[in-house]
Design an enzyme around this catalytic site. Structure first.
Site, PDB file in Angstrom:
ATOM      1  N   CYS A   1      -6.539   9.632 -14.821  1.00 34.26           N
ATOM      2  CA  CYS A   1      -7.219   9.618 -16.112  1.00 34.26           C
ATOM      3  C   CYS A   1      -8.701   9.945 -15.887  1.00 34.26           C
ATOM      4  CB  CYS A   1      -7.028   8.289 -16.835  1.00 34.26           C
ATOM      5  SG  CYS A   1      -7.462   6.832 -15.872  1.00 34.26           S
TER       6      CYS A   1
ATOM      7  N   ASP B   1       0.868  -1.165   0.000  1.00 34.05           N
ATOM      8  CA  ASP B   1       0.000   0.000   0.000  1.00 34.05           C
ATOM      9  C   ASP B   1       0.913   1.225   0.000  1.00 34.05           C
ATOM     10  OD1 ASP B   1      -1.658   2.148   0.604  1.00 34.05           O
ATOM     11  OD2 ASP B   1      -2.954   0.927   1.883  1.00 34.05           O
TER      12      ASP B   1
END
Lengths: 303, 169
Positions: A230, A157
């Site tokens: 994006c 993580d």
């Protein structure tokens, strides 16, 4: 396309934007200079009779006129890698140099990590991390196919990433190409908006903030952090950078990219953002006939 | 010499066989010599690289910084399979470093290269070089380009291109 109505006030020529989002995207590839020069790659495509168009802003980005870009000799040899044109922007903005230590903290499936390796002439160290073990195999496959030998692959993580396993304790540059709601991939994935909700955006923004903060902490003073997504949602873009500006030592800096774009926002709904966020860029699908992207370049400053 | 290979982590190869502490582990010297003896790849090609073992006999080549031992997913690329009678280079290694090779490189024409890339075995009785693992190559854009590794025995070249790397061209 309904969720996109919320962007009507911020997108110039909104109808052209919607129309572009309806059009499927062509096949773009990036030339992998670890294995072949642009010249040799173009010659190989010519021999194969595969037509291409070189992007004005980046000679290493090609638009191929074929339905199966994976079945070319250039692909088999790892001279080319299928990668959406705008997805090649963040590593160029990061501008990594040979010999540096670079962290790509959300790296799978590896298009940008291998592009970073290529920009470094495969010298130095690229730590390619992703928290998704399933996607790591794609990252490893792409790295080996493209011949990148300076990648170290980890599964963690990024929000509480430890550098203890490496013989250095900070990076020169870090790319945070964050997990996001992917609105800007609608031309490639027509179902990108199927699970769209403001709740999803808000929960993913929390993760993005945690990753960007850790990236800034792990990068040396004077070093560069590039934040990209994006997606169009300001909650996942300007608001995340704003949070980093308030919580960490960094500033937003200018860059040139040679693609048509709009500046980052300084306000969204009832929120206002630092004026320096105008230095970030928003790339909309109708501006260059690509997918959508947001990119901000940060410099890590003294505490 | 009683230590065993730990398949869960990367260990840097010892410089020479004398410095070996793990049973059966190849040394850097032996790896570089193998590439030089078999394929005539100049040893200095690897001056800026380190070699590592993770998984019994699986050798990785890496250009970045790391300390041994190291417990992560991957570093660099797998390059060679040792701990078996005939060492076997990987297709990805052959593509990345095979341009430096001048021996045990079998030049294929376009149709043969196509068959090789799809993973097919083919009769190539004209080859009068060594048997065993060869680098398959073909000429593109005026230069010889390595395709991958093949096993040559009894007049037949068996493509070793892994399934995921095979392509219909």
């Amino acid at each position: 396309m309904e969720p996109f109505e919320r962007y009507r006030p911020i997108v110039d020529d909104f109808e052209a934007f919607l129309a572009a989002c309806e059009r499927p995207l062509g096949n773009a590839v990036r030339v992998n200079t670890i294995k072949a020069s642009v010249e040799r790659t173009l010659e190989t495509l010519d021999e194969d009779g595969v037509a291409y168009e070189q992007a004005d802003w980046n000679p290493r980005v090609l638009r191929l006129e074929t339905d199966s870009p994976g079945s070319t000799w250039t692909s088999f040899h790892g001279f080319t890698h299928g990668q959406e044109e705008v997805s090649a922007v963040p590593p160029v903005v990061l501008d990594p140099q040979p010999g540096e230590r670079v962290w790509d903290c959300c790296a799978a499936p590896g298009g940008k990590a291998t592009q970073i390796a290529a920009l470094m002439d495969d010298r130095g160290t690229v730590v390619a991390n992703d928290n998704n073990l399933g996607r790591i195999s794609a990252l490893r496959f792409n790295a080996e196919r493209l011949g990148a030998t300076n990648l170290a692959v980890t599964v963690d993580d990024a929000r509480n990433y430890s550098l203890k396993r490496f013989p250095f304790d900070e990076f020169d540059r870090t790319l945070v190409d964050a997990p996001c709601s992917c609105e800007g991939t609608i031309r490639k994935n027509p179902d990108a908006l199927d699970n769209w909700s403001e709740g999803h955006i808000s929960s993913i923004a929390g993760i993005q903030k945690g990753i960007l903060r850790r990236a800034i902490q792990a990068t040396r003073e004077g070093g560069t952090v590039v934040y990209s997504t994006c997606t169009f949602a300001p909650e996942e873009n300007e608001a995340v950078v704003q949070h980093a500006l308030e919580a960490e030592s960094c500033r937003v800096v200018d860059f040139d990219i040679g693609l048509e774009h709009s500046p980052g926002l300084t306000e969204w709904k009832d929120e206002t953002f630092d004026e320096s966020l105008e230095r970030a860029i928003r790339i909309y699908p109708h501006q260059n006939d690509t997918g959508g992207f947001f990119v901000a370049k940060l410099e890590v400053t003294a505490e | 010499m009683t230590e065993q290979n730990d398949g869960q982590r990367f260990d840097r190869l010892p410089e020479t066989p004398d410095e070996r502490t793990v049973e059966g582990r190849a040394s850097r010297e032996e790896v570089v010599d193998y590439f030089a003896d078999r394929f005539a790849i100049p040893p200095e090609t690897f001056d800026d690289y380190t070699f590592w073992e993770k998984g019994a006999g699986k050798i990785w080549i890496y250009a970045g910084e790391a300390e041994t031992p190291l417990e992560i997913e991957a570093i660099g690329m797998t390059c060679l399979r040792t701990r078996q009678e005939h060492w076997k280079p990987t297709t990805d290694f052959a593509q990345r470093f095979g341009r430096e090779a001048t021996e045990c490189v079998i030049e294929l024409d376009r149709e043969q290269a196509r068959a090789f890339a799809t993973g097919e075995d083919q009769e190539l009785e004209w080859w009068d070089g060594d048997w065993g693992y060869l680098i398959g190559a073909h000429r593109i854009a005026g230069e010889l380009e390595p395709l991958g590794v093949g096993l040559y025995v009894h007049g037949e070249l068996r493509s070793m291109v892994p399934k995921g790397r095979q392509r219909e061209l």
